[in-house]
Design a protein around this motif. Structure first.
Motif, short mmCIF file in Angstrom:
data_model
loop_
_atom_site.label_atom_id
_atom_site.label_comp_id
_atom_site.label_asym_id
_atom_site.label_seq_id
_atom_site.Cartn_x
_atom_site.Cartn_y
_atom_site.Cartn_z
N ALA A 5 18.00 22.01 -39.29
CA ALA A 5 17.62 21.62 -38.04
C ALA A 5 16.44 22.34 -37.41
N LYS A 6 15.70 21.63 -36.61
CA LYS A 6 14.58 22.50 -35.99
C LYS A 6 15.01 22.60 -34.53
N THR A 7 14.74 23.85 -34.14
CA THR A 7 15.19 24.00 -32.62
C THR A 7 14.16 25.02 -32.13
N CYS A 8 13.85 25.00 -31.05
CA CYS A 8 13.10 25.88 -30.15
C CYS A 8 13.89 26.76 -29.18
N ILE A 9 13.78 27.97 -29.18
CA ILE A 9 14.34 28.84 -28.35
C ILE A 9 13.61 29.53 -27.43
N GLU A 10 13.87 29.76 -26.07
CA GLU A 10 13.04 30.27 -25.30
C GLU A 10 13.96 31.49 -24.28
N ILE A 11 13.40 32.82 -24.59
CA ILE A 11 14.18 33.84 -23.86
C ILE A 11 13.00 34.41 -23.18
N ALA A 12 13.21 34.81 -21.90
CA ALA A 12 12.27 35.77 -21.13
C ALA A 12 10.90 34.90 -21.07
N ARG A 16 9.92 30.21 -29.35
CA ARG A 16 9.86 30.33 -30.73
C ARG A 16 10.80 29.40 -31.47
N GLU A 17 9.97 28.79 -32.40
CA GLU A 17 10.49 27.54 -33.14
C GLU A 17 11.23 28.15 -34.29
N TYR A 18 12.40 27.70 -34.65
CA TYR A 18 13.29 28.02 -36.09
C TYR A 18 13.71 26.95 -36.84
N GLU A 19 13.79 26.86 -37.92
CA GLU A 19 14.28 26.00 -38.71
C GLU A 19 15.83 26.62 -39.45
N VAL A 20 16.83 25.98 -39.08
CA VAL A 20 18.17 26.44 -39.11
C VAL A 20 18.83 25.68 -40.27
N PRO A 21 19.46 26.23 -41.36
CA PRO A 21 20.32 25.26 -42.17
C PRO A 21 21.69 25.21 -41.50
N VAL A 22 22.23 23.90 -41.38
CA VAL A 22 23.37 23.62 -40.82
C VAL A 22 24.06 22.77 -41.76
N SER A 23 25.48 22.85 -41.46
CA SER A 23 26.20 21.89 -42.24
C SER A 23 26.79 20.72 -41.03
N TYR A 24 26.78 19.52 -41.70
CA TYR A 24 27.39 18.41 -40.83
C TYR A 24 28.41 17.85 -41.46
N ASP A 25 29.34 17.27 -40.53
CA ASP A 25 30.47 16.57 -41.00
C ASP A 25 30.59 15.41 -40.45
N SER A 26 30.27 14.42 -40.89
CA SER A 26 29.98 12.91 -40.42
C SER A 26 31.31 12.51 -39.83
N LYS A 27 32.60 13.02 -40.55
CA LYS A 27 33.92 12.44 -40.09
C LYS A 27 34.34 12.96 -38.81
N GLY A 33 26.38 26.02 -37.88
CA GLY A 33 25.18 27.07 -38.23
C GLY A 33 25.21 28.33 -37.79
N ILE A 34 24.32 29.22 -38.33
CA ILE A 34 23.93 30.47 -37.88
C ILE A 34 22.60 30.96 -37.71
N LEU A 35 22.17 31.17 -36.65
CA LEU A 35 20.64 31.50 -36.18
C LEU A 35 20.61 32.95 -36.10
N LYS A 36 19.81 33.68 -37.00
CA LYS A 36 19.49 35.17 -36.48
C LYS A 36 18.22 35.29 -36.06
N ILE A 37 18.05 36.07 -34.90
CA ILE A 37 16.83 36.26 -34.29
C ILE A 37 16.86 37.74 -34.15
N ASN A 38 15.25 38.06 -33.87
CA ASN A 38 15.15 39.50 -33.52
C ASN A 38 14.37 39.59 -32.11
N ILE A 39 14.93 40.29 -31.28
CA ILE A 39 14.62 40.20 -29.95
C ILE A 39 13.31 40.98 -29.64
N LYS A 40 12.74 41.57 -30.79
CA LYS A 40 11.41 41.68 -30.67
C LYS A 40 10.11 40.66 -30.67
#
Length: 70
Positions: A5-12, A16-27, A33-40
């Motif tokens: 999944a591609k996402t854009c996170i805005e803080i302050a 920043r754009e991120y690509e995050v591996p996610v699992s999807y259950d169609s049922k 998913g888990i997104l790890k970021i660094n506040i720096k």
């Protein structure tokens, strides 16, 4: 099923754009998913208490579990 999944996170005002591996259950229309970021990356500093008695990690882990409705 695992997808990227591609996402854009805005803080302050910093984006920043991120690509995050996610699992999807169609049922259940569930996306997890888990997104790890660094506040720096957002020009932030980890807060410290007087005399450095409190330490905060600059790495933040965001666990998400979404149920889609459409």
């Amino acid at each position: 099923k695992e997808i990227i999944a591609k996402t854009c996170i805005e803080i302050a005002g910093v984006k920043r754009e991120y690509e995050v591996p996610v699992s999807y259950d169609s049922k259940t229309s569930n996306v997890k998913g888990i997104l790890k970021i660094n506040i720096k990356d957002f020009c932030l500093k980890a807060p410290k208490k007087i005399l450095g008695l409190v330490m905060v990690d600059e790495h933040v882990t965001i666990n998400f579990n979404l149920f889609l409705q459409y």
